[in-house]
Design a protein around this motif. Structure first.
Motif, PDB file in Angstrom:
ATOM      1  N   LEU A 130       0.871  -1.180   0.000  1.00 13.68           N
ATOM      2  CA  LEU A 130       0.000   0.000   0.000  1.00 13.68           C
ATOM      3  C   LEU A 130       0.899   1.218   0.000  1.00 13.68           C
ATOM      4  O   LEU A 130       1.727   1.388   0.906  1.00 13.68           O
ATOM      5  N   ASP A 131       0.767   2.063  -0.997  1.00 13.32           N
ATOM      6  CA  ASP A 131       1.702   3.185  -1.116  1.00 13.32           C
ATOM      7  C   ASP A 131       1.098   4.242  -2.040  1.00 13.32           C
ATOM      8  O   ASP A 131       0.451   3.917  -3.022  1.00 13.32           O
ATOM      9  N   ALA A 132       1.328   5.503  -1.719  1.00 12.85           N
ATOM     10  CA  ALA A 132       0.948   6.575  -2.641  1.00 12.85           C
ATOM     11  C   ALA A 132       1.869   6.604  -3.856  1.00 12.85           C
ATOM     12  O   ALA A 132       1.496   7.098  -4.919  1.00 12.85           O
ATOM     13  N   HIS A 133       3.066   6.064  -3.654  1.00 11.21           N
ATOM     14  CA  HIS A 133       4.125   6.192  -4.658  1.00 11.21           C
ATOM     15  C   HIS A 133       4.474   4.832  -5.240  1.00 11.21           C
ATOM     16  O   HIS A 133       4.301   3.802  -4.594  1.00 11.21           O
ATOM     17  N   LEU A 134       5.031   4.858  -6.437  1.00 10.22           N
ATOM     18  CA  LEU A 134       5.432   3.607  -7.075  1.00 10.22           C
ATOM     19  C   LEU A 134       6.708   3.044  -6.447  1.00 10.22           C
ATOM     20  O   LEU A 134       6.902   1.838  -6.411  1.00 10.22           O
ATOM     21  N   VAL A 191       2.982  -1.776   4.264  1.00 12.38           N
ATOM     22  CA  VAL A 191       2.081  -0.625   4.315  1.00 12.38           C
ATOM     23  C   VAL A 191       2.898   0.652   4.469  1.00 12.38           C
ATOM     24  O   VAL A 191       3.440   0.936   5.541  1.00 12.38           O
ATOM     25  N   ASP A 192       3.035   1.394   3.364  1.00 13.89           N
ATOM     26  CA  ASP A 192       3.571   2.756   3.458  1.00 13.89           C
ATOM     27  C   ASP A 192       2.391   3.626   3.869  1.00 13.89           C
ATOM     28  O   ASP A 192       1.389   3.722   3.151  1.00 13.89           O
ATOM     29  N   ILE A 193       2.520   4.269   5.032  1.00 14.56           N
ATOM     30  CA  ILE A 193       1.355   4.963   5.593  1.00 14.56           C
ATOM     31  C   ILE A 193       0.900   6.104   4.698  1.00 14.56           C
ATOM     32  O   ILE A 193      -0.251   6.555   4.803  1.00 14.56           O
ATOM     33  N   ASP A 194       1.756   6.549   3.778  1.00 12.99           N
ATOM     34  CA  ASP A 194       1.318   7.636   2.893  1.00 12.99           C
ATOM     35  C   ASP A 194       0.342   7.158   1.825  1.00 12.99           C
ATOM     36  O   ASP A 194      -0.166   7.976   1.040  1.00 12.99           O
ATOM     37  N   ALA A 195       0.057   5.869   1.779  1.00  9.99           N
ATOM     38  CA  ALA A 195      -1.056   5.413   0.949  1.00  9.99           C
ATOM     39  C   ALA A 195      -2.352   6.070   1.390  1.00  9.99           C
ATOM     40  O   ALA A 195      -3.246   6.349   0.587  1.00  9.99           O
TER      41      ALA A 195
END
Ligand code: MN
Ligand code: MN
Ligand code: MN
Ligand code: MN
Ligand code: MN
Ligand code: MN
Ligand code: MN
Ligand code: MN
Ligand code: MN
Ligand code: MN
Ligand code: MN
Ligand code: MN
Lengths: 291, 291, 291, 291, 291, 291
Positions: free
Chosen positions: D131-135, D216-220
């Motif tokens: 889970l991430d906002a970024h690739l 889980v990248d919290i910025d997702a």
């Protein structure tokens, strides 16, 4: 400087040729006005904070397949404020009009909402589309006709070109403001309506063939999404809902601002503001390219 | 309400008799003006914050053997502000003059320094003693003669009763302000001079037999002691140094304010401000009792 | 831009003539390095924050009767950082050396203390005078010879011109650092010594006729005066004590930095840093004028 | 210690028998790496903050009818960082591999996203779900192949076991990253797709019979839900949407991390991170029990 | 004072006639209890903060076409707390019962959730409707039967009039609490159920012809919407979902509170709390008018 | 764990031999009590925060030529609190008495000042030396004899071994407290007296040959040095003044605490608290070595 933008001289310096704002497609101007905020002050730090929290955004936009830095965005820095708001707005209008005369779209970073009056005067649109929790239709607030709470009224009544205002996300106002909102030249769309899956901007306003100015008062967002603003008002829009409005309006717009961001949160308001500005530029830029 | 004060009706309510402000020795008035701050805004939250951070202070003062709640301090709440500063100051002056006419000493909680002008007009002192990092001797700042940066000049030049100003802790000003400070009616005392063990207020001004108004701009303190103020200026006074000035002036003073506190720190500025107000009251009260 | 400075092109723009950095007496460069901080990070925001909190300072300095904006200070903005510290320092050194070659004094805004190495390499002084809570005499910290905790060692041992280091306000270090400090080329002056009324810089170092670089690690201050730094160390210097050192060294110095400011306080560290930079410029400028 | 977990010696101490990590089903390890964050630093405080904000959570989970403290979670504390990231990751991998060899599932508390590389190397999964906002598909960022912005690329290309990556909630990346994402071994699912009522994880990846690692990248999350992260990116996932992904992946996963939490908000990011870790454990634990 | 409310004497003062609380329709009472919070303290600042963040709300409500200041809301200030919670609750109950006897609806500003016990005792409703992340059905917490975590249990078991409790938004509790929740007198509605478009309050409780008390524990909201509360619990309600519950219950309710707001966020929790109180008043007021 | 300390099992684990607290010279115990704070709560976070802000301190102490980690300091973690303060203090006393029986000096990290009662009961000293802004001589505060504001009274009157109390830095109290302070068993030393160059602890108390307990209420410091405490009181001690008291008392002391630190500042209070604890250990350790 807004990340991905250039300053007008910088480009020329680097490239060995004269690049000035006449080559720009978009001109960023900070307008840190902070005098009539009724609750929590700090909009004077809005432009700085929006530029700062835009730092982590990627230059590339996947949806429109564009690079922000390719779109001709020039950042002219801030137009510093002083005590006479009326004079300040005229000066700011002059700066923005320069951009308009050079066929660029001004992108104003507020500052309190009052600065939209300068933006609209410079752009002279037919339609004023606004995301806002508030109607901003006071004739005067505390005796001040240049209050942020009167800006949409000023725009409607004092800028000749403007035919109508569309206020999306509005959920509060005084009784007199709501009466003014009943007139034919105002359309108010509640947050619930904007949030409905069936909502389409076309249903409330026809922007085709009409010049438009888009103003984003960040307090249109629910305070969860933008706590750092002067007059938080719960039950507002979600970030994606605001984004979809910006995408829909941008192709028709020749002026843009995002206002009422202050420094009293952990960056949520500024981050959202910077992102919406970018969505505006990408959407407007994509349109320009395909024309 | 300032801890230990009563509101004018409250006393009567509890005691079954009519206590009104005519019985007060001191009248607290909040003046949350916040329009001309040049750097960090937030003085509008000053009065609330000073009252709040005064909560933990003991009612009893050992040095003067007095209880704060015995000294007849009435808190009339805030005089809310609006956009026209000139009008606001007149209104505030009226409120403070009521206190003066009832033989009470007004205690103003700022708000920006401009509110001292209302305090001085109401009290009409011969001497204006001020703790401040700044000279506040601008004729006008950004074209505004009612800027906080011009307040000592206004007081000197526009209030007939005032013969001279003594500015303690001042360490910065424009060249024109320093020139104005050279005139006979201004005495500037640097922080270093105030801090010297040998310093005595008597050496710089004779307050005996002259009515006096004491204004504490909290930025006279070093930012370590009062970070929550609009225009922090390092190399300032320590808290105890300010206290000693307040104690020395209070017995001669018929008006007091503490100004320029905002909400942008962890309570240091407000705590110091509330404490200095109490030192003023205890020192003025002790004098009154012994007379 | 540091308030009162110009950017190199700005001056020319306004005056209709070419002003470039060759005309500058002082060159501000931001160096937002933030990689080896061992406790609280955030020095990357130091340059921005110092410039911001310098906003309320008066242009005029009474003590030296000078205007900051008259002293030829140019702000070249920040030299942005990347992951390879060694390369970054070289690049930064190049930027600073340009200033030195133009006979200007570089004024570096850190960033972590490591950036002083670039400053010293560019200036090539004989004496390195430093205000710091720490010795920074590690040979390497966590295996890193370019750690902020090793910077004074690097400067002493890797920059040929440097003959000695004087560390004022130091109060802590590892056992090995204290042993290194025993060598002839290091003088450590405790905060208590600096604070003593009898202290004179001349007693610990002779700066006459020797080129000097002055580095201010803001943690030399007691945390009351500068909480916003990476490794707070109580029992430090007061602001006025640091100021007096800066005033004493500035007339002899051809390079200056102020480092280790972060954004984790209410502005105290940044305000103090900006003020010390100005004291340096005024003192160095006054000297230049009288020569 | 994560609330409800035990440390490996603690259990034995209390019960009079030897409990070591060989008995654990899950092993919590903090990995406070904080070196390559490009905007706001502070992930070094992530593990501490996640543990702290997990304090108010009930031990019991109603949905799965389990107590967290019954599920065999051991907290081994933090693996402290040093300057050499490559070495650090190897050391961290070793610690995590110990857990894997004892048939426990590692639960890593970041720290920046780079630490996932150690987790994946230790677990050697076939599928990397993120889970991430970024690739995070940079080949190198600022020349650094171990940047947090390159971690998914590293995992895909340098860990032999990994066959594919599924990135949910991604909404931004460089042009080169998006090109890399077009390859067969990457699946990107936008926030809008995840949010759609019809979305099912099975439609984008088949996890049956394949070992999986969940990061889980919290910025997702949208910044409203997790402002305390290094590179906030608006228009993200809501907390419940992230939870549903975690619940769906957990029964198939043999490794987990939650990363990029810092201390620059009011606890929102840490609270969400701790809750997602618990959802993972409850879902993985429930599966284990029914097998 | 809550914006738009009057204090009981104030009205009479201004209007030249005796207005006392017997004329009030709603009575605001602050109850800053802050003793049993298990994680983050600060509910003692809840009442002040709610009143403060209500400042920017318009007096007029468009939906119900009412002015808040017309609805007879009196603010009696805070009932200050002391160490004996049991005694405090009795005292608070007395204050609230006075309001009830005057046919007014009490509106309690918490303070921790425990204060609802005083509210319910004063109002003696048949149904207790509660928005809360937690069941609050402990018999005692840490041996304390007056803990905030036991308040709904106390209300159910110790207040004779109460027949049932409906807990909306609950998502966590101990095993024993969930067992207690299985009894006939408790209905738990999950956040997911509340959020479902098809949800109607009528489906879970029949409020017609039954006296009701509505309690809003602000932690029912997702931490994105209300981070400033003692025990944040992710996956909660959105602000609009809470609002719709308040609107549905208000016409049936004779008592209201909003609790567990602290000062550890940027105003989100307090702003939401103040807005929900206003929604309650407008909805209850509208009902009263049409009867 | 306090930096440089070990946990009792940790040492044995690493060294392959049994190290338990019987080998310790100092035992750190956190006592996060936070129930009777009258203004700003948060002392529950004191122990965690003190340990955290001690991270950057060097292990080595130059003045005493010792390493902290050589001095036998064991950190036993926190004794978690519950609602019954009386019971809690007994439990805490038991933990501390264990240390005393093992010939170690307990070092308590508060928590509110009340925890000193447990420390003193465990140590049974003849003299109680205290740094505090307040007298803490209430017989009971708000009816609570175990309030932090009554702790010195409790210690004087309920602990048989205690012959006298010396309170340094005290500057406020109720009238009854000051009367109690007039008794022979209490010595109050004002901040001004402590700050005087001529001050010597010997002049106010003879500690030779008498067992002593030293308690540091961090609010003894001026709020500039320790804003993060429950009841800030301006005009307090500077950090160096407190340090000198600690150094003077430590060689005679068999118990120590530092209390009233909360999390409502930028680390100043915690940093100072951790540093004073270290000064205590170094001074007590140096004495032990030379005996
Ligand atoms: Mn607006
Ligand atoms: Mn608005
Ligand atoms: Mn002033
Ligand atoms: Mn000033
Ligand atoms: Mn250093
Ligand atoms: Mn240092
Ligand atoms: Mn990532
Ligand atoms: Mn990311
Ligand atoms: Mn509750
Ligand atoms: Mn709850
Ligand atoms: Mn105490
Ligand atoms: Mn105290």
């Amino acid at each position: 400087m807004f990340p991905g933008a250039t300053d007008k001289r910088g480009a020329g310096d680097a490239a060995g040729q004269t690049a000035d704002s006449a080559d720009a497609n978009f001109v960023v101007v900070g307008a840190p006005l902070d005098v009539s905020t009724t609750f929590q002050p700090g909009t004077r730090f809005g432009p700085r904070r929006i530029r700062s929290f835009a730092a982590p955004f990627d230059d590339y936009d996947y949806r429109t397949d564009q690079h922000f830095s390719d779109l001709g965005v020039v950042d002219r820095g801030d137009v510093h404020t002083w005590d006479d708001v009326s004079e300040y707005l005229e000066w700011l209008e002059g700066t923005l009009r320069d951009a308009v005369w050079d066929d660029a779209i001004p992108l104003v970073l507020g500052g309190e909402h009052t600065v939209s009056l300068a933006g609209v005067r410079a752009v002279e649109p037919e339609v004023f589309v606004c995301l806002d929790a508030h109607l901003d239709l006071y004739d005067a607030y505390d005796g001040n006709p240049l209050s942020h709470a009167a800006v949409t009224r000023r725009i409607l009544e004092d800028v000749d070109s403007v035919e109508e205002a569309v206020i999306l996300g509005a959920r509060t106002g005084s009784e007199l403001e709501w009466e003014r909102a009943d007139a034919d030249d105002v359309t108010v769309v509640s947050p619930e309506t904007v949030a409905a899956p069936s909502f389409a901007l076309d249903d409330v306003v026809d922007l085709e063939a009409r010049s438009t100015y888009l103003s984003v008062d960040i307090d249109a967002a629910d305070p969860a999404y933008a706590p750092g603003t002067g007059t938080t008002e719960p039950f507002g829009l979600e970030a994606r809902e605001m984004r979809d409005i910006v995408r829909a309006v941008a192709p028709h717009a020749s002026g843009f601002d995002v206002v009422e961001v202050n420094d009293r949160d952990d960056g949520q308001a500024a981050s959202l503001a910077g992102k919406l500005l970018r969505e505006f530029v990408f959407s407007a830029g994509a349109t320009a390219q395909t024309q």
